[in-house]
Design a protein around this motif. Structure first.
Motif, short mmCIF file in Angstrom:
data_model
loop_
_atom_site.label_atom_id
_atom_site.label_comp_id
_atom_site.label_asym_id
_atom_site.label_seq_id
_atom_site.Cartn_x
_atom_site.Cartn_y
_atom_site.Cartn_z
N MET A 104 0.83 -1.21 0.00
CA MET A 104 0.00 0.00 0.00
C MET A 104 0.86 1.26 0.00
N VAL A 105 1.88 1.28 0.84
CA VAL A 105 2.72 2.47 0.94
C VAL A 105 3.56 2.67 -0.32
N ASP A 106 4.10 1.57 -0.86
CA ASP A 106 4.97 1.70 -2.03
C ASP A 106 4.21 2.16 -3.26
N THR A 107 3.06 1.58 -3.53
CA THR A 107 2.28 2.01 -4.69
C THR A 107 1.68 3.40 -4.46
N GLY A 108 1.33 3.71 -3.22
CA GLY A 108 0.86 5.06 -2.92
C GLY A 108 1.93 6.10 -3.18
N GLY A 109 3.17 5.77 -2.82
CA GLY A 109 4.26 6.70 -3.07
C GLY A 109 4.51 6.89 -4.56
N ALA A 110 4.44 5.81 -5.35
CA ALA A 110 4.62 5.93 -6.80
C ALA A 110 3.53 6.80 -7.41
N ARG A 111 2.29 6.63 -6.97
CA ARG A 111 1.19 7.45 -7.47
C ARG A 111 1.40 8.92 -7.13
N ALA A 112 1.84 9.19 -5.91
CA ALA A 112 2.06 10.56 -5.48
C ALA A 112 3.19 11.21 -6.28
N PHE A 113 4.29 10.51 -6.47
CA PHE A 113 5.42 11.08 -7.20
C PHE A 113 5.08 11.30 -8.67
N ALA A 114 4.37 10.36 -9.27
CA ALA A 114 4.00 10.50 -10.67
C ALA A 114 3.12 11.72 -10.89
N ASP A 115 2.25 12.01 -9.91
CA ASP A 115 1.35 13.16 -10.03
C ASP A 115 2.01 14.48 -9.64
N ARG A 116 2.86 14.43 -8.62
CA ARG A 116 3.32 15.67 -8.01
C ARG A 116 4.70 16.12 -8.48
N VAL A 117 5.56 15.19 -8.88
CA VAL A 117 6.94 15.52 -9.20
C VAL A 117 7.12 15.59 -10.71
N THR A 118 7.76 16.66 -11.18
CA THR A 118 7.99 16.80 -12.61
C THR A 118 8.93 15.71 -13.11
N ALA A 119 8.86 15.42 -14.41
CA ALA A 119 9.63 14.32 -14.99
C ALA A 119 11.13 14.48 -14.76
N LEU A 166 3.15 8.79 14.22
CA LEU A 166 3.75 10.10 13.97
C LEU A 166 3.88 10.36 12.47
N VAL A 167 4.34 9.37 11.73
CA VAL A 167 4.53 9.55 10.29
C VAL A 167 3.19 9.74 9.59
N ALA A 168 2.14 9.06 10.06
CA ALA A 168 0.82 9.23 9.44
C ALA A 168 0.37 10.68 9.48
N LEU A 169 0.78 11.40 10.50
CA LEU A 169 0.43 12.81 10.60
C LEU A 169 1.15 13.66 9.55
N LEU A 170 2.27 13.16 9.03
CA LEU A 170 3.02 13.91 8.02
C LEU A 170 2.41 13.80 6.63
N VAL A 171 1.60 12.77 6.40
CA VAL A 171 1.05 12.56 5.07
C VAL A 171 0.04 13.66 4.77
N PRO A 172 0.25 14.44 3.71
CA PRO A 172 -0.69 15.52 3.39
C PRO A 172 -2.07 14.97 3.07
N ARG A 173 -3.08 15.73 3.47
CA ARG A 173 -4.44 15.28 3.19
C ARG A 173 -4.75 15.39 1.70
N ARG A 174 -4.32 16.47 1.10
CA ARG A 174 -4.51 16.67 -0.33
C ARG A 174 -3.24 17.30 -0.90
N VAL A 175 -2.79 16.75 -2.03
CA VAL A 175 -1.62 17.31 -2.70
C VAL A 175 -1.97 17.53 -4.16
N ALA A 176 -1.95 18.80 -4.59
CA ALA A 176 -2.32 19.11 -5.96
C ALA A 176 -1.29 18.57 -6.93
N ARG A 177 -1.75 18.19 -8.12
CA ARG A 177 -0.82 17.73 -9.14
C ARG A 177 0.06 18.87 -9.61
N THR A 178 1.20 18.51 -10.19
CA THR A 178 2.12 19.50 -10.71
C THR A 178 1.46 20.29 -11.82
N SER A 179 1.71 21.59 -11.86
CA SER A 179 1.16 22.41 -12.91
C SER A 179 1.61 21.88 -14.26
#
Length: 390
Positions: A104-119, A166-179
């Motif tokens: 769950m964490v690994d695929t969630g991280g891949a989804r977040a990076f693909a959406d939020r981090v530029t190529a 503690l780490v669960a509190l660091l996870v943003p509730r919503r993170v907008a995709r990269t412009s």
């Protein structure tokens, strides 16, 4: 990036706590090295079996829910080990839950990076994310001469759930995709399910990843008992695990930065690094002096285990339309390899010798290199990378 990295560190920490504390766990539960290897095996079986469906689920529910859900599962399962484990089954069953949490964490991280981090920055992002795995190994190594030695092995497992909360509190509730992305939807929002098909080259690459990861995970899991078998003290072996983990962390981040260069080919680097790791394992086959063995172990984990960020990056680039599905494919290889590796290593060490175990490790890494090289078609810019999946 910080939240994803911390989440993956926390999710995988239990497996390395088991490895670092294996001598104490074996004495307390009355089990063999093979049994410890089998317990780690069931965790990685769970990762391998659930990675693909969990990747599809992550595409639906979004990164935030996947990350937080994985942390919750990992924390509860780790607490169960510390409080309840009195038999092998009571150790193994919570590790199954940890395996699902890792997926769950690994695929969630891949989804977040693909959406939020530029190529142009995804290489370093995935490198930092994958540096979380040896970071967990480092934490386990630190826990050995501190919590475990002074308060018993269960203390390390009981401290982990507080870290998960503690780490669960660091996870943003919503993170907008990269412009500039397709839309401005939040990562945490559901997305359409992705097609499950993947190319043959990606599957072949996942097999190579599995072999390499199995060898490297087994090496990290059994580095402490293998080092004490050579005559090192438990504390010195724990320090060696910390240093080797730091080498792997530095390698993953540095290689991630390199992979963001325009002409970088991550898969080719994976092939080279697994060769280097395999040669380091060859050194450990021989009855070399402890300092030489320590250097070889550092190279083994630094190079032979420093490429996983590149593997995820290559997979996500191959399937930019479904990054969690692509990550799940690679994670299936990692999970199955991680399952077979510690089990095989533990069985060889227990029934034959550590020499036989290091021989198998070297063979697996060298074979992984050949398979990675054969999967170059999924490299960015190759025609197959742009063609529909078979």
């Amino acid at each position: 990036m910080a939240a994803v990295s911390a989440a993956l560190t926390t999710a995988v920490l239990p497996v390395f706590l088991v490895g670092a504390s294996s001598d104490a766990i074996r004495a307390d539960l009355g089990v063999s090295e093979t049994a410890i290897g089998a317990a780690v095996t069931v965790l990685f079986v769970a990762v391998g079996v659930t990675a693909a469906p969990v990747g599809r689920l992550t595409e639906r529910v979004g990164a935030t829910r996947a990350l937080r859900g994985g942390l919750l599962l990992s924390g509860l399962a780790t607490a169960a080990i510390g409080l309840l484990a009195r038999t092998w089954w009571q150790l193994a069953l919570p590790l199954v839950v940890v395996g699902v949490a890792i997926a769950m964490v690994d695929t969630g991280g891949a989804r977040a990076f693909a959406d939020r981090v530029t190529a142009g920055r995804q290489g370093v992002a995935f490198g930092i994310k994958e540096a979380s795995v040896p970071s967990a190994s480092l934490l386990a190594g630190l826990a050995l001469p501190t919590l475990a030695v002074w308060f018993g092995w269960r203390a390390s497992f009981l401290a982990a759930p507080a870290l998960a909360a503690l780490v669960a509190l660091l996870v943003p509730r919503r993170v907008a995709r990269t412009s500039g992305e397709a839309d401005a939807a939040a990562v945490s929002e559901p997305t359409a399910p992705a097609p499950p098909q993947v190319s043959r080259s990606l599957v072949r690459f996942a097999v190579g990843v599995g072999l390499g990861a199995g060898a490297a995970t087994a090496s990290a899991t059994f580095l402490v008992p293998a080092s004490t078998d050579r005559g090192l003290s438990t504390t010195a072996a724990g320090v060696l695990l910390v240093v080797a983990s730091l080498a792997s962390i530095a390698g993953r981040i540095g290689l991630g930065r390199w992979a963001d260069r325009p002409r970088a080919v991550p898969i080719r680097a994976v092939a080279i690094l697994t060769v280097v790791g395999g040669l380091a394992a060859v050194v450990l086959i021989a009855p070399v002096a402890a300092p030489v063995a320590a250097i070889a172990a550092i190279v083994l984990l630094g190079a032979g285990w420093g490429w996983t960020g590149l593997a995820f990056l290559a997979a996500v680039r191959a399937r930019p339309d479904a990054p969690a599905v692509a990550a799940g494919t690679v994670l299936t290889g990692l999970g199955i390899g991680g399952a077979a590796g510690p089990l095989t290593f533990g069985a060889l060490a227990s029934n034959l010798s550590y020499t036989a175990a290091w021989t198998a490790t070297a063979a697996a890494l060298l074979t992984a290199s050949a398979l990675a090289a054969s999967a170059l078609p999924i490299a960015s810019g190759h025609p197959e990378a742009a063609s529909p999946p078979s």
